[in-house]
Design a protein around this motif. Structure first.
Motif, PDB file in Angstrom:
ATOM      1  N   PRO A  48       1.763   8.492  16.936  1.00 42.85           N
ATOM      2  CA  PRO A  48       0.925   7.396  16.439  1.00 42.85           C
ATOM      3  C   PRO A  48       0.359   7.733  15.072  1.00 42.85           C
ATOM      4  N   HIS A  49       0.274   6.695  14.211  1.00 45.64           N
ATOM      5  CA  HIS A  49      -0.255   6.900  12.866  1.00 45.64           C
ATOM      6  C   HIS A  49      -1.772   6.987  12.921  1.00 45.64           C
ATOM      7  N   ARG A  50      -2.304   8.023  12.334  1.00 41.33           N
ATOM      8  CA  ARG A  50      -3.753   8.183  12.291  1.00 41.33           C
ATOM      9  C   ARG A  50      -4.321   7.319  11.170  1.00 41.33           C
ATOM     10  N   VAL A  51      -5.207   6.413  11.536  1.00 38.32           N
ATOM     11  CA  VAL A  51      -5.824   5.532  10.552  1.00 38.32           C
ATOM     12  C   VAL A  51      -6.899   6.298   9.811  1.00 38.32           C
ATOM     13  N   THR A  52      -6.701   6.450   8.516  1.00 39.65           N
ATOM     14  CA  THR A  52      -7.654   7.190   7.695  1.00 39.65           C
ATOM     15  C   THR A  52      -8.598   6.235   6.984  1.00 39.65           C
ATOM     16  N   ASN A  53      -9.613   6.799   6.364  1.00 40.35           N
ATOM     17  CA  ASN A  53     -10.545   5.979   5.591  1.00 40.35           C
ATOM     18  C   ASN A  53      -9.831   5.268   4.451  1.00 40.35           C
ATOM     19  N   GLN A  54      -8.811   5.929   3.883  1.00 35.81           N
ATOM     20  CA  GLN A  54      -8.056   5.314   2.797  1.00 35.81           C
ATOM     21  C   GLN A  54      -7.323   4.074   3.285  1.00 35.81           C
ATOM     22  N   ASP A  55      -6.775   4.142   4.529  1.00 42.29           N
ATOM     23  CA  ASP A  55      -6.076   2.988   5.088  1.00 42.29           C
ATOM     24  C   ASP A  55      -7.038   1.838   5.338  1.00 42.29           C
ATOM     25  N   LEU A  56      -8.254   2.167   5.752  1.00 38.00           N
ATOM     26  CA  LEU A  56      -9.239   1.124   5.990  1.00 38.00           C
ATOM     27  C   LEU A  56      -9.617   0.427   4.697  1.00 38.00           C
ATOM     28  N   LEU A  57      -9.580   1.156   3.587  1.00 33.99           N
ATOM     29  CA  LEU A  57      -9.907   0.572   2.294  1.00 33.99           C
ATOM     30  C   LEU A  57      -8.744  -0.241   1.736  1.00 33.99           C
ATOM     31  N   ASN A  58      -7.533   0.174   2.042  1.00 29.88           N
ATOM     32  CA  ASN A  58      -6.352  -0.486   1.489  1.00 29.88           C
ATOM     33  C   ASN A  58      -5.236  -0.533   2.530  1.00 29.88           C
ATOM     34  N   PRO A  59      -5.051  -1.662   3.212  1.00 30.87           N
ATOM     35  CA  PRO A  59      -4.013  -1.773   4.246  1.00 30.87           C
ATOM     36  C   PRO A  59      -2.604  -1.783   3.678  1.00 30.87           C
ATOM     37  N   CYS A  60      -2.464  -1.762   2.354  1.00 32.00           N
ATOM     38  CA  CYS A  60      -1.135  -1.758   1.743  1.00 32.00           C
ATOM     39  C   CYS A  60      -0.486  -0.385   1.826  1.00 32.00           C
ATOM     40  N   ARG A  61      -1.261   0.632   2.159  1.00 34.69           N
ATOM     41  CA  ARG A  61      -0.683   1.962   2.311  1.00 34.69           C
ATOM     42  C   ARG A  61       0.092   2.027   3.625  1.00 34.69           C
ATOM     43  N   SER A  62       1.063   2.903   3.683  1.00 42.49           N
ATOM     44  CA  SER A  62       1.926   3.020   4.858  1.00 42.49           C
ATOM     45  C   SER A  62       1.122   3.422   6.091  1.00 42.49           C
ATOM     46  N   PRO A  63       1.369   2.825   7.276  1.00 40.82           N
ATOM     47  CA  PRO A  63       2.250   1.674   7.479  1.00 40.82           C
ATOM     48  C   PRO A  63       1.582   0.380   7.031  1.00 40.82           C
ATOM     49  N   CYS A  72      -0.247  -7.302  -1.409  1.00 34.51           N
ATOM     50  CA  CYS A  72       0.079  -5.922  -1.772  1.00 34.51           C
ATOM     51  C   CYS A  72       1.097  -5.906  -2.914  1.00 34.51           C
ATOM     52  N   GLY A  73       0.912  -4.974  -3.847  1.00 36.48           N
ATOM     53  CA  GLY A  73       1.819  -4.886  -4.986  1.00 36.48           C
ATOM     54  C   GLY A  73       1.600  -5.989  -5.997  1.00 36.48           C
ATOM     55  N   LEU A  74       0.394  -6.531  -6.044  1.00 39.35           N
ATOM     56  CA  LEU A  74       0.094  -7.665  -6.923  1.00 39.35           C
ATOM     57  C   LEU A  74       0.473  -7.371  -8.374  1.00 39.35           C
ATOM     58  N   LYS A  75       0.082  -6.218  -8.879  1.00 37.58           N
ATOM     59  CA  LYS A  75       0.358  -5.872 -10.277  1.00 37.58           C
ATOM     60  C   LYS A  75       1.856  -5.821 -10.550  1.00 37.58           C
ATOM     61  N   GLU A  76       2.583  -5.111  -9.698  1.00 41.15           N
ATOM     62  CA  GLU A  76       4.022  -4.953  -9.908  1.00 41.15           C
ATOM     63  C   GLU A  76       4.756  -6.289  -9.806  1.00 41.15           C
ATOM     64  N   ILE A  77       4.328  -7.125  -8.856  1.00 43.73           N
ATOM     65  CA  ILE A  77       4.968  -8.433  -8.686  1.00 43.73           C
ATOM     66  C   ILE A  77       4.745  -9.298  -9.924  1.00 43.73           C
ATOM     67  N   MET A  78       3.510  -9.345 -10.404  1.00 43.93           N
ATOM     68  CA  MET A  78       3.196 -10.202 -11.544  1.00 43.93           C
ATOM     69  C   MET A  78       3.918  -9.751 -12.811  1.00 43.93           C
ATOM     70  N   ASP A 192     -10.076  -7.188  -2.657  1.00 43.92           N
ATOM     71  CA  ASP A 192     -10.254  -7.276  -1.210  1.00 43.92           C
ATOM     72  C   ASP A 192      -8.879  -7.476  -0.579  1.00 43.92           C
ATOM     73  N   PHE A 193      -8.382  -6.454   0.105  1.00 43.44           N
ATOM     74  CA  PHE A 193      -7.049  -6.514   0.697  1.00 43.44           C
ATOM     75  C   PHE A 193      -7.065  -6.993   2.145  1.00 43.44           C
ATOM     76  N   PHE A 194      -8.245  -7.314   2.665  1.00 43.27           N
ATOM     77  CA  PHE A 194      -8.345  -7.728   4.061  1.00 43.27           C
ATOM     78  C   PHE A 194      -8.515  -9.228   4.229  1.00 43.27           C
ATOM     79  N   SER A 195      -9.382  -9.835   3.457  1.00 46.24           N
ATOM     80  CA  SER A 195      -9.644 -11.259   3.647  1.00 46.24           C
ATOM     81  C   SER A 195     -10.182 -11.880   2.367  1.00 46.24           C
ATOM     82  N   CYS A 196      -9.531 -12.944   1.929  1.00 43.14           N
ATOM     83  CA  CYS A 196      -9.996 -13.688   0.757  1.00 43.14           C
ATOM     84  C   CYS A 196     -10.536 -15.043   1.205  1.00 43.14           C
TER      85      CYS A 196
END
Length: 373
Positions: A48-63, A72-78, A192-196
Motif C-alpha cells: 500500500p502507498h503511504r500517504v505523505t504530507n506532500q501527497d496531501l498538499l498535492n494529489p498530482c504526485r504519484s499515485p 495536474c500539469g497545468l503549466k506544461e499543458i498550457m 488548490d489541487f483538491f477543490s475549486c
C-alpha cells in the motif's frame, strides 16, 4: 459512428455495411468483455502507498488522485498548447501575424494572476495582462462566430477555425479550454489541487473573471460581419436570447461600432433540434428583442432559421429523428444515382412520399394555426 460489418453464417463477409449512431455508453466504456484472471496465476499483493504530507498538499504526485481542483500539469499543458497553436496550427489562425508569442511569458502572466490568490477575490481585471499579451494584434474579420446554447454545433460548423473563429479558437482561450484552476492563499503550491469553487456568493464577478473577460475581449476583436448561433428549441421553453447569457452580457455590448475594425452586420442563425419543440423562430419573442437591440447599436441585422448546412450537422447527431429520415432517404437515392446511375432505394420511395406528405401537411397546418393566433 460504429461501422459494423455484417457477417453471413458461412463465414464470408457480406457487402453490406450497417451504419448506426454510437450509443452514449460507447464513449466511455469498451464493448469488449472484461478479461477474467486465470485461476492458476499467483497474485502478489502490492505494498500500500503511504500517504505523505506532500501527497496531501498535492494529489498530482504519484499515485495520481482525481479531484475537483486545479488540473495536474497545468503549466506544461498550457505551454504545450501554446506552442502547438503557433507552430502546428499557424496556418489556420496566424496568417496575418508575422511574429511568435513567448509561451512561457504567457503562462507566467496567467500564473501571476491566479497563484497564491483566493478564487473569490478575482474580478474582471484579474487576467487583463494575460489577454493583452495573448491577443495583441489579433483581428477576426468576417469570421467571428458567437454561440449560446449551441456549443457543439457551433464548433462543428466553425471547423476549429477553418470556416469561422469562435472564442475557443483564440490562443488565450485554447490554452485553458477544458482545464480547471484556482489559487490558494498561504499555501506552498499556490494552487488548490483538491477543490475549486464555482460560485462566490459575496463576489459574483469572480465567476466571470476569466471567461467574462475572454468573451468581452473576443467581441472587441470581431469586425465586419459576425455570426451568432442560437438555440430555438431550448429545454423548459427557455428563450433563445437571454439577458443573462454571456453573449448578452459581455459580447453584444462590446462589439465595435466605429473605426477601421468595426462590426457592420450581425447574422443570427437559429437552430431547432430534430424531433424537438420549436420554442421560437426569427422575429418572434426574444429574437424580436434581439433584432431591436442590434439595430439600436447601429448594426445591420439578418436572421435565418435552420440553414441547410446546419441541418446536416444536427442530423448527423440525431440520424434517426423523424425529420432527418426524410433527408436520409433523399440523400441515399441521390448518392445511388451518382454511383450507379440509378437509385437502389425504389422500394422505399412510396413510403418516403407518404411520410413526406404527412409531415408537410402537419407542418403547414401548425403554421396556419400559429399565424391566425
Amino acid at each position: 459512428m460504429n461501422v459494423n460489418s455484417m457477417t453471413s453464417f458461412n463465414g464470408t463477409s457480406s457487402k453490406n455495411i450497417h451504419l448506426e449512431a454510437s450509443h452514449s455508453s460507447n464513449k466511455t466504456h469498451s464493448n469488449r468483455s472484461r478479461l477474467k484472471p486465470l485461476t492458476n496465476v499467483n497474485r502478489t499483493k502490492t505494498k500500500p502507498h503511504r500517504v505523505t504530507n506532500q501527497d496531501l498538499l498535492n494529489p498530482c504526485r504519484s499515485p495520481y488522485v482525481k479531484t475537483n481542483g486545479t488540473t495536474c500539469g497545468l503549466k506544461e499543458i498550457m505551454i504545450g498548447r501554446c506552442q502547438e497553436y503557433q507552430y502546428v496550427k499557424r496556418g489556420l489562425f496566424l496568417t496575418n501575424q508575422p511574429y511568435i508569442k513567448n509561451c512561457t511569458q504567457l503562462y507566467e502572466a496567467f500564473e501571476s494572476a491566479v497563484r497564491y490568490k483566493s478564487y473569490c477575490n478575482m474580478n474582471m481585471s484579474t487576467y487583463e495582462r494575460y489577454f493583452d499579451l495573448a491577443l495583441d494584434g489579433v483581428h477576426v474579420i468576417n469570421r467571428a462566430m458567437f454561440w449560446s446554447g449551441t456549443y457543439t454545433i457551433a464548433h462543428a460548423y466553425g471547423a476549429n477555425g477553418r470556416n469561422y473563429v469562435t472564442l475557443e479558437d483564440t490562443l488565450a482561450a485554447a490554452m485553458v479550454d477544458g482545464l480547471i484552476w484556482c489559487g490558494k492563499e498561504n499555501d506552498t503550491e499556490g494552487f488548490d489541487f483538491f477543490s475549486c469553487p464555482y460560485i462566490c456568493k459575496d463576489n459574483k464577478w469572480a465567476d466571470f473573471a476569466f471567461w467574462g473577460l475572454a468573451s468581452k475581449t473576443f467581441a472587441q476583436l470581431a469586425s465586419g460581419e459576425i455570426y451568432v448561433i442560437l438555440n430555438g428549441s431550448q429545454a423548459n421553453h427557455r428563450s433563445a436570447f437571454r439577458n443573462n447569457s454571456y453573449f448578452a452580457s459581455f459580447e453584444l455590448p462590446n462589439l465595435r461600432q466605429n473605426g477601421t475594425y468595426r462590426v457592420t452586420k450581425v447574422n443570427v442563425l437559429v437552430l431547432h433540434s430534430p424531433d424537438g419543440t420549436v420554442v421560437e423562430r426569427c422575429g418572434e419573442k426574444s429574437l424580436f428583442d434581439l433584432e431591436e437591440l442590434v439595430r439600436s447599436q447601429g448594426f445591420d441585422y439578418a436572421c435565418e432559421d435552420d440553414p441547410e448546412e446546419l441541418i446536416l450537422i444536427m442530423c448527423s447527431n440525431k440520424w434517426e429523428a423523424r425529420e432527418c429520415q426524410i433527408a436520409r432517404q433523399a440523400l441515399r437515392q441521390t448518392w445511388d444515382i451518382k454511383l450507379y446511375g440509378k437509385s437502389n432505394s425504389n422500394r422505399n420511395s412510396l413510403s418516403l412520399i407518404v411520410f413526406s406528405c404527412l409531415f408537410f401537411i402537419q407542418y403547414y397546418s401548425l403554421k396556419i394555426i400559429s399565424g391566425s393566433m
